[in-house]
Write an enzyme that holds these catalytic residues in place. Structure first.
Site, PDB file in Angstrom:
ATOM      1  N   ASP A  96      36.297  33.691  38.369  1.00 51.03           N
ATOM      2  CA  ASP A  96      37.194  34.306  37.378  1.00 51.03           C
ATOM      3  C   ASP A  96      38.618  34.434  37.920  1.00 51.03           C
ATOM      4  O   ASP A  96      38.833  35.019  38.985  1.00 51.03           O
ATOM      5  CB  ASP A  96      36.708  35.709  37.003  1.00 51.03           C
ATOM      6  CG  ASP A  96      35.396  35.711  36.252  1.00 51.03           C
ATOM      7  OD1 ASP A  96      34.750  34.657  36.182  1.00 51.03           O
ATOM      8  OD2 ASP A  96      35.009  36.779  35.749  1.00 51.03           O
ATOM      9  N   SER A 174      36.505  41.337  37.858  1.00 49.46           N
ATOM     10  CA  SER A 174      37.612  40.761  37.091  1.00 49.46           C
ATOM     11  C   SER A 174      38.508  41.789  36.402  1.00 49.46           C
ATOM     12  O   SER A 174      38.112  42.928  36.159  1.00 49.46           O
ATOM     13  CB  SER A 174      37.031  39.810  36.046  1.00 49.46           C
ATOM     14  OG  SER A 174      38.014  39.091  35.381  1.00 49.46           O
ATOM     15  N   ASP A 262      36.329  44.263  33.320  1.00 52.56           N
ATOM     16  CA  ASP A 262      37.296  43.265  32.862  1.00 52.56           C
ATOM     17  C   ASP A 262      38.458  43.865  32.069  1.00 52.56           C
ATOM     18  O   ASP A 262      38.761  43.411  30.957  1.00 52.56           O
ATOM     19  CB  ASP A 262      36.605  42.187  32.013  1.00 52.56           C
ATOM     20  CG  ASP A 262      35.432  41.524  32.705  1.00 52.56           C
ATOM     21  OD1 ASP A 262      35.295  41.707  33.924  1.00 52.56           O
ATOM     22  OD2 ASP A 262      34.655  40.831  32.030  1.00 52.56           O
ATOM     23  N   GLU A 357      32.100  39.089  27.462  1.00 51.95           N
ATOM     24  CA  GLU A 357      32.849  39.268  28.696  1.00 51.95           C
ATOM     25  C   GLU A 357      34.333  38.916  28.571  1.00 51.95           C
ATOM     26  O   GLU A 357      34.768  38.262  27.642  1.00 51.95           O
ATOM     27  CB  GLU A 357      32.231  38.392  29.795  1.00 51.95           C
ATOM     28  CG  GLU A 357      30.788  38.730  30.105  1.00 51.95           C
ATOM     29  CD  GLU A 357      30.316  38.097  31.391  1.00 51.95           C
ATOM     30  OE1 GLU A 357      30.199  38.834  32.386  1.00 51.95           O
ATOM     31  OE2 GLU A 357      30.087  36.873  31.409  1.00 51.95           O
TER      32      GLU A 357
END
Length: 487
Positions: A96, A174, A262, A357
């Site tokens: 990522d 991430s 994230d 995600e």
């Protein structure tokens, strides 16, 4: 089950029966619904089962198909190396990644450089998951141009006095990064605690931030000069808006999957926000068998709802659907990057999947575009299999919604490759380009640890065109590995 809903629905059935017996109403009535059925959106937008099933019909459409890449051209990132504790220099996996962006989502320029943050680590050690900083001169798009400034955080940085979560950090997951008006680099990421139940840790994920200080030792080099204002922001509080790890552990469903990660930074009308991956909380359509009877999660007609619900209730995916409550969450944060206000989810995927995600959101032509990566292996829809990979997309006239699916179903990108294909790619990230209808889509390529010589690396980028509520892959638009701008 939701007994308050059942009581209300039972009353409706009783009243209807009374009217029929009295002879005051002559029209005929359809057969009563299952008394457990209800329809409740909780004020959120839904990824519906109907849209997902229609999406299958779009598989193979060139407008939504991730381009095929030439395996022979794919290179490991030359600078993605680290020295192990034993003194050995190894090639790292890099998966990522996210660029340093301006507040509007376009790529920021830092003193003549473009900067990308990425998760990287030892291919033989899945727990070696930390954030590294890569940089290159603006205009040089070759994968060989990317230099590695090393890990962003020192091992001791997490020992912040009075922060309840940082000290337990085991991995860095991430996030996003913004170039502030003051010319500072502000990083947002996910602090992931270990999964060691014996010590009371269950992989807790916390949205976290820090200012990353950089210097230029010479004209060709950027250096990480430590971090400051390092702190936790949000981890779900009491589970009303988003499922916390404590609630996840309390409910104890073996097939459940907890997400809280994230963070993606955006600004609107002078206010700061984080959009992030989560699962719905107790007041916004929580998981459980009750959710399988909510027509809002199915979409389409009542007939589709009844038929699809019947199939699901008798499917081997029923248990997974019961705990599927993935969400795109949002919070407002203060100017000092602390929590200001919890907000209801922008988008939910109850009964469909527990995992949507890497939210990516930006404003274009007065509309907000929200994207999320997802895997067929996590879904509960017949006709979608473990090899299906998606970038889903949604559009709204307002930051807070409602969000409608792009391309009628939400499918923006699709891939169906053997995971052992070197060109397998995931974590697609659409980067808006100033003054253009095109975005540049980045991702990583090659699964971690699947090959001895091929590491997870920057995938070749490509262009995605956005106009209104439609998107399409731009033909013959494959760019260099890791390229983040059109030119």
């Amino acid at each position: 089950m939701n007994f308050s809903k059942l009581a209300k629905q039972a009353t409706v059935v009783t009243l209807s029966t009374g009217i029929l017996l009295s002879g005051t109403v002559t029209q005929s009535f359809a057969a009563p619904k299952d008394p457990a059925d209800y329809k409740e959106t909780y004020g959120t937008s839904q990824i519906t089962r109907s849209a997902m099933k229609d999406m299958i019909k779009q598989h193979g459409d060139a407008r939504y198909t991730i381009p095929k890449f030439d395996e022979t051209t794919i290179k490991n990132i030359p600078s993605a190396k680290k020295v192990t504790e034993s003194g050995e220099t190894i090639d790292m996996d890099v998966w990522d990644t996210w660029p340093l962006q301006n507040a509007d989502g376009t790529v920021a320029e830092y003193k003549g450089y473009h900067i990308v943050f990425g998760l990287a680590g030892d291919p033989k050690n899945p727990g070696d998951t930390f954030i590294y900083l890569f940089y290159k001169k603006v205009g040089d798009n070759s994968i060989d141009a990317w230099k590695n400034a090393g890990r962003v955080f020192d091992n001791n940085d997490k020992n912040v006095p009075n922060d309840p979560y940082l000290k337990h950090q085991a991995e860095e997951w991430s996030g996003s990064a913004t170039f502030t008006e003051d010319g500072e680099v502000r990083l947002f990421y996910t602090n992931r605690e270990p999964f060691t139940p014996e010590s009371g840790h269950y992989g807790k994920q916390t949205l976290t931030t820090a200012q990353v200080n950089l210097s230029q030792p010479d004209t060709k080099t950027l250096k990480v000069d430590g971090v400051e204002d390092y702190k936790s922001i949000y981890e779900g509080k009491d589970s009303k808006y988003y499922q916390t790890v404590d609630k996840f552990v309390e409910d104890g469903a073996p097939s459940d999957n907890h997400t809280f990660r994230d963070p993606h930074y955006i600004e609107e009308d002078g206010r700061k926000y984080l959009v992030f991956e989560a699962n719905t909380g107790t007041e916004y359509g929580y998981q459980g068998e009750d959710s399988l009877y909510n027509q809002a999660y199915y979409g389409s007609s009542n007939k589709f709802f009844q038929d699809e619900k019947s199939k699901l209730l008798n499917s081997d995916k029923k248990g997974l659907a019961e705990v599927a409550n993935g969400a795109m969450g949002i919070i407002e944060i203060n100017d000092d990057y602390t929590l200001k206000k919890e907000m209801k989810p922008l988008l939910v995927s109850n009964t469909v999947t527990d995992e949507i995600e890497r939210p990516n959101i930006f404003k274009k032509d007065g509309k907000w575009y929200l994207f999320t990566s997802s895997r067929g292996s996590k879904m509960t829809i017949d006709g979608i299999d473990n090899q299906d990979i998606y970038l889903l997309g949604y559009v709204s006239n307002s930051l807070t919604g409602p969000y409608k699916p792009l391309n009628k179903t939400g499918m923006v990108l699709h891939q169906d490759l053997d995971p052992y294909d070197i060109t397998w790619n995931y974590a697609h990230y659409a980067i808006p380009q100033e003054g253009s209808d095109n975005t540049v889509v980045t991702s990583y390529m090659t699964n971690r640890g699947y090959f001895e010589d091929h590491k997870s690396t920057f995938a070749p980028s490509f262009k995605l065109n956005i106009k209104g509520d439609k998107t399409s892959v731009v033909k013959n638009s494959i760019l260099e590995q890791g390229q983040i701008t059109e030119k």
